[in-house]
Motif scaffolding. Structure first.
Motif, PDB file in Angstrom:
ATOM      1  N   TYR A  12      -7.061 -15.461 -11.133  1.00  0.00           N
ATOM      2  CA  TYR A  12      -5.729 -15.317 -10.547  1.00  0.00           C
ATOM      3  C   TYR A  12      -5.588 -13.920  -9.947  1.00  0.00           C
ATOM      4  CZ  TYR A  12      -4.267 -19.707 -12.608  1.00  0.00           C
ATOM      5  OH  TYR A  12      -4.149 -21.040 -12.901  1.00  0.00           O
ATOM      6  N   SER A  13      -5.066 -13.866  -8.736  1.00  0.00           N
ATOM      7  CA  SER A  13      -4.944 -12.567  -8.074  1.00  0.00           C
ATOM      8  C   SER A  13      -3.785 -12.565  -7.082  1.00  0.00           C
ATOM      9  CB  SER A  13      -6.242 -12.191  -7.347  1.00  0.00           C
ATOM     10  OG  SER A  13      -6.489 -13.094  -6.289  1.00  0.00           O
ATOM     11  N   SER A  14      -3.457 -11.380  -6.635  1.00  0.00           N
ATOM     12  CA  SER A  14      -2.471 -11.167  -5.589  1.00  0.00           C
ATOM     13  C   SER A  14      -2.863  -9.883  -4.882  1.00  0.00           C
ATOM     14  CB  SER A  14      -1.066 -11.054  -6.187  1.00  0.00           C
ATOM     15  OG  SER A  14      -0.093 -10.839  -5.189  1.00  0.00           O
ATOM     16  N   GLN A  15      -2.380  -9.703  -3.681  1.00  0.00           N
ATOM     17  CA  GLN A  15      -2.652  -8.474  -2.944  1.00  0.00           C
ATOM     18  C   GLN A  15      -1.360  -7.684  -2.794  1.00  0.00           C
ATOM     19  OE1 GLN A  15      -4.507  -9.847   0.670  1.00  0.00           O
ATOM     20  NE2 GLN A  15      -6.541  -9.575  -0.197  1.00  0.00           N
ATOM     21  N   ILE A  16      -1.486  -6.389  -2.974  1.00  0.00           N
ATOM     22  CA  ILE A  16      -0.360  -5.486  -2.780  1.00  0.00           C
ATOM     23  C   ILE A  16      -0.623  -4.713  -1.491  1.00  0.00           C
ATOM     24  CG2 ILE A  16       0.926  -3.522  -3.701  1.00  0.00           C
ATOM     25  CD1 ILE A  16       0.014  -4.369  -6.482  1.00  0.00           C
ATOM     26  N   THR A  17       0.297  -4.800  -0.556  1.00  0.00           N
ATOM     27  CA  THR A  17       0.162  -4.097   0.712  1.00  0.00           C
ATOM     28  C   THR A  17       1.136  -2.919   0.722  1.00  0.00           C
ATOM     29  OG1 THR A  17      -0.463  -6.135   1.849  1.00  0.00           O
ATOM     30  CG2 THR A  17       0.283  -4.294   3.228  1.00  0.00           C
ATOM     31  N   ILE A  18       0.620  -1.746   1.020  1.00  0.00           N
ATOM     32  CA  ILE A  18       1.421  -0.522   1.017  1.00  0.00           C
ATOM     33  C   ILE A  18       1.419   0.055   2.426  1.00  0.00           C
ATOM     34  CG2 ILE A  18       1.709   1.757  -0.023  1.00  0.00           C
ATOM     35  CD1 ILE A  18      -0.231   0.697  -2.252  1.00  0.00           C
ATOM     36  N   THR A  19       2.608   0.210   2.996  1.00  0.00           N
ATOM     37  CA  THR A  19       2.749   0.820   4.313  1.00  0.00           C
ATOM     38  C   THR A  19       3.522   2.118   4.136  1.00  0.00           C
ATOM     39  OG1 THR A  19       2.811  -1.358   5.332  1.00  0.00           O
ATOM     40  CG2 THR A  19       3.564   0.492   6.677  1.00  0.00           C
ATOM     41  N   ILE A  20       2.992   3.216   4.655  1.00  0.00           N
ATOM     42  CA  ILE A  20       3.606   4.524   4.471  1.00  0.00           C
ATOM     43  C   ILE A  20       3.804   5.188   5.825  1.00  0.00           C
ATOM     44  CG2 ILE A  20       3.372   6.791   3.368  1.00  0.00           C
ATOM     45  CD1 ILE A  20       1.585   5.410   1.263  1.00  0.00           C
ATOM     46  N   ASN A  21       5.038   5.620   6.084  1.00  0.00           N
ATOM     47  CA  ASN A  21       5.392   6.273   7.345  1.00  0.00           C
ATOM     48  C   ASN A  21       6.132   7.577   7.055  1.00  0.00           C
ATOM     49  OD1 ASN A  21       4.857   3.880   9.206  1.00  0.00           O
ATOM     50  ND2 ASN A  21       6.364   3.017   7.829  1.00  0.00           N
ATOM     51  N   TYR A  22       6.044   8.523   7.959  1.00  0.00           N
ATOM     52  CA  TYR A  22       6.984   9.642   7.933  1.00  0.00           C
ATOM     53  C   TYR A  22       8.350   9.107   8.337  1.00  0.00           C
ATOM     54  CZ  TYR A  22       3.526  13.449   7.693  1.00  0.00           C
ATOM     55  OH  TYR A  22       2.545  14.324   7.303  1.00  0.00           O
ATOM     56  N   ASP A  23       9.409   9.693   7.780  1.00  0.00           N
ATOM     57  CA  ASP A  23      10.769   9.335   8.192  1.00  0.00           C
ATOM     58  C   ASP A  23      11.052   9.984   9.530  1.00  0.00           C
ATOM     59  OD1 ASP A  23      13.375   8.462   8.264  1.00  0.00           O
ATOM     60  OD2 ASP A  23      14.097  10.148   7.079  1.00  0.00           O
TER      61      ASP A  23
END
Length: 201
Positions: free
Chosen positions: A190-201
């Motif tokens: 069993y698995s899932s993917q975590i997607t992280i998006t990082i931007n400057y404000d």
């Protein structure tokens, strides 16, 4: 029957600027570099669990996957986290199993960040409490904590003489969590993917 449960982290990085009413948007002044990576491990592994056992498995913050975010210390970043399983770990990671109680395990994502000097330091971590039932959240914070001071003046626009390394620091994002009460689910991984998006404000 044993279950092998893990999560794979996928990190996506984009840099863009957004204007907001009376705010000064530092991103409008030029293109600053932002470096993001995994400090220790990109997999949260919960071990083998027995179907129908009602047992739980927890990864504490001390064993969290740590994401580092290096950028201009006085600029905020916006961190957006989503998961593919909508709050569940799925048999073979297949999104077709969302909503199928025989082929999904509930998963509770937890997160925190630290943006003090000399981090990572779990004792200085600030817990993120805005995580939804789908294990997603958006959090804004400065690369370096302002320590109750207002934001400084707009930065000098990058030029050929600009040396970003002189105004850089690193913040850390901790991802961890738990699987509660394993029910009668089909055997498998069993698995899932975590997607992280990082931007400057």
């Amino acid at each position: 029957m044993l279950r092998s449960v893990f999560i794979t982290l996928i990190i996506a990085i984009t840099c863009h600027s957004i204007s907001y009413g009376q705010e000064i948007d530092f991103g409008d002044y030029g293109n600053y570099n932002l470096s993001v990576g995994v400090l220790n491990t990109n997999t949260l592994y919960f071990g083998q669990l027995v179907s129908g056992s009602g047992t739980s498995s927890t990864i504490p913050i001390s064993s969290a996957s740590i994401i580092y975010i290096t950028g201009v210390e006085y600029i905020d970043v916006i961190v957006d986290v989503t998961t593919s399983g909508q709050g569940n770990l799925l048999l073979n990671g297949n999104p077709a199993h969302i909503g199928d109680s025989q082929k999904s395990l509930p998963f509770n994502l937890q997160a925190a960040y630290a943006n003090n000097k000399d981090t990572p330091n779990i004792g200085q971590a600030k817990f993120i409490t805005s995580i939804t039932a789908n294990n997603s959240f958006t959090k804004q914070f400065p690369i370096l904590e302002r320590q109750n001071r207002p934001p400084g003046p707009p930065p000098t626009p990058p030029t050929n003489a600009f040396d970003q390394s002189k105004v850089e620091d690193t913040a850390y994002l901790y991802l961890y969590g738990s699987i509660p009460n394993v029910g009668n689910v089909d055997a498998g991984s069993y698995s899932s993917q975590i997607t992280i998006t990082i931007n400057y404000d």
